[in-house]
Design an enzyme around this catalytic site. Structure first.
Site, PDB file in Angstrom:
ATOM      1  N   VAL B 143       0.835  -1.203   0.000  1.00 33.64           N
ATOM      2  CA  VAL B 143       0.000   0.000   0.000  1.00 33.64           C
ATOM      3  C   VAL B 143       0.874   1.261   0.000  1.00 33.64           C
ATOM      4  O   VAL B 143       0.646   2.189  -0.770  1.00 33.64           O
ATOM      5  CB  VAL B 143      -0.967   0.006   1.203  1.00 33.64           C
ATOM      6  N   TYR B 144       1.889   1.253   0.872  1.00 30.64           N
ATOM      7  CA  TYR B 144       2.793   2.406   0.947  1.00 30.64           C
ATOM      8  C   TYR B 144       3.481   2.628  -0.408  1.00 30.64           C
ATOM      9  O   TYR B 144       3.502   3.740  -0.936  1.00 30.64           O
ATOM     10  CB  TYR B 144       3.834   2.150   2.047  1.00 30.64           C
ATOM     11  N   ALA B 145       4.037   1.553  -0.965  1.00 31.06           N
ATOM     12  CA  ALA B 145       4.756   1.680  -2.244  1.00 31.06           C
ATOM     13  C   ALA B 145       3.811   2.115  -3.361  1.00 31.06           C
ATOM     14  O   ALA B 145       4.181   2.921  -4.220  1.00 31.06           O
ATOM     15  CB  ALA B 145       5.429   0.355  -2.596  1.00 31.06           C
TER      16      ALA B 145
END
Lengths: 102, 234
Positions: B143-145
């Site tokens: 999700v972060y990436a």
């Protein structure tokens, strides 16, 4: 009531003032002498979408400075509405007034 | 004071943002910072606003204040961001929304409002934050990436939309730096990640500031829509 009319007049003044500024860069000028009746965008309008955005940003900043309240004038829905608030200076002034009242 | 270059930095309470606030004050900038809570430092030529970067009303109020006080903004550094280590099967939707809200919508909102202010002088430098987690396809950081991949696309397209206004938009992609953001990441994961960089060490705040310095120079006017990853990651 008087206060509302005064506010509307103030908003029209702001839009006319910013329209004059935008006119400096336009071939087809906004008919600022028509004040509220001056067409802006849409069927009889003379602004393309870039010129409209330029005007909206300028009006947004002046309105915020005058009334010390954040407003967002660019609205996708408003852009495509039949009775678009961007069709004339008067319609835009009404729209700004409604946002300030919210 | 009014002649000092004016930089706005988001997420200045700690970590990279705090470092950058100090760094640019020392370099002679007027710095405007913001974070959800107040900061534990005071600096000359530093003004702090307490706000959430996705609160459109509060962000617009801050920009009105900056416009009234300074009438311009020279540089925006979109540092504020959140991360989360989670396997896809154990990632709550609430986490997904929070990360995309802060990292993508927050960055977008600041770019939009900054551009409105920067176009007054037909000049501006915007620097966004990407991450090496995107090209390294780090497991556990989907999700972060993905949110930072969105930042790269946002940067590339805004660069084109804002070029006629004299505004450049670029991004810097740090490697892990010793901050709160990576403190929850197991050491083994960090070591594995570092081994995939061309230069296998943790990043330093100075590495990030160096890239930002390049992007925000006046003479970098022909550099826009670019993303620079640190540590030799590509």
């Amino acid at each position: 009531m008087e206060k509302v009319v005064l506010m509307h007049e103030k908003i029209v003044d702001i839009i006319v003032g910013e329209s004059k500024e935008v006119n400096k860069k336009l071939k087809n000028k906004i008919s600022v002498e028509l004040r509220e009746a001056a067409p802006l965008f849409g069927e009889n309008g003379i602004l393309d979408s870039i010129a409209l955005v330029t005007l909206l940003v300028a009006v947004e900043q002046s309105v915020e400075d005058e009334f010390d309240f954040p407003v967002i004038l660019a609205d996708e829905k408003a852009m495509s509405q039949k009775n678009s608030p961007y069709q004339s200076i008067g319609a835009l002034a009404q729209y700004v007034g409604s946002l300030l009242k919210e | 004071m009014e002649n000092l270059p004016l930089v706005m930095i988001t997420g200045t309470r700690k970590g990279i943002g705090k470092y950058l606030a100090h760094y640019y004050v020392e370099k002679g900038f007027q710095v405007i910072g913001c974070s959800r809570s107040s900061v534990d430092y005071e600096l000359a030529n530093y003004q702090h606003f307490c706000l959430d970067v996705i609160n459109e009303f509060a962000v617009k109020k801050m920009f009105i204040d900056v416009r009234r006080t300074h009438g311009r903004l020279d540089v925006l550094i979109n540092n504020a961001g959140i991360a989360s280590m989670n396997h896809v099967l154990s990632t709550p939707m609430n986490t997904v929304r929070k990360i995309f809200d802060t990292n993508v919508a927050g960055t977008f909102l600041f770019c939009r409002e900054a551009a409105k202010l920067m176009q007054i002088k037909q000049y501006g430098r915007i620097v966004n934050f990407s991450t090496v987690a995107t090209p390294l396809k780090l497991e556990g950081e989907a999700v972060y990436a993905a949110s930072k991949a969105a930042i790269i696309t946002l940067t590339e397209i805004l660069a084109r939309e804002l070029a006629p206004l004299g505004i450049t938009v670029n991004a810097v992609g740090p490697t892990p730096v010793e901050t709160d953001l990576i403190r929850s990441v197991p050491q083994e994961k960090i070591d594995n990640l570092l081994s995939r960089q061309a230069i296998s060490r943790l990043g330093k705040f100075e590495d990030i500031a160096n890239v930002i310095d390049f992007f925000i120079q006046e003479k970098s006017e022909f550099v826009t829509g670019q993303n620079i990853y640190l540590g030799g990651v590509s």
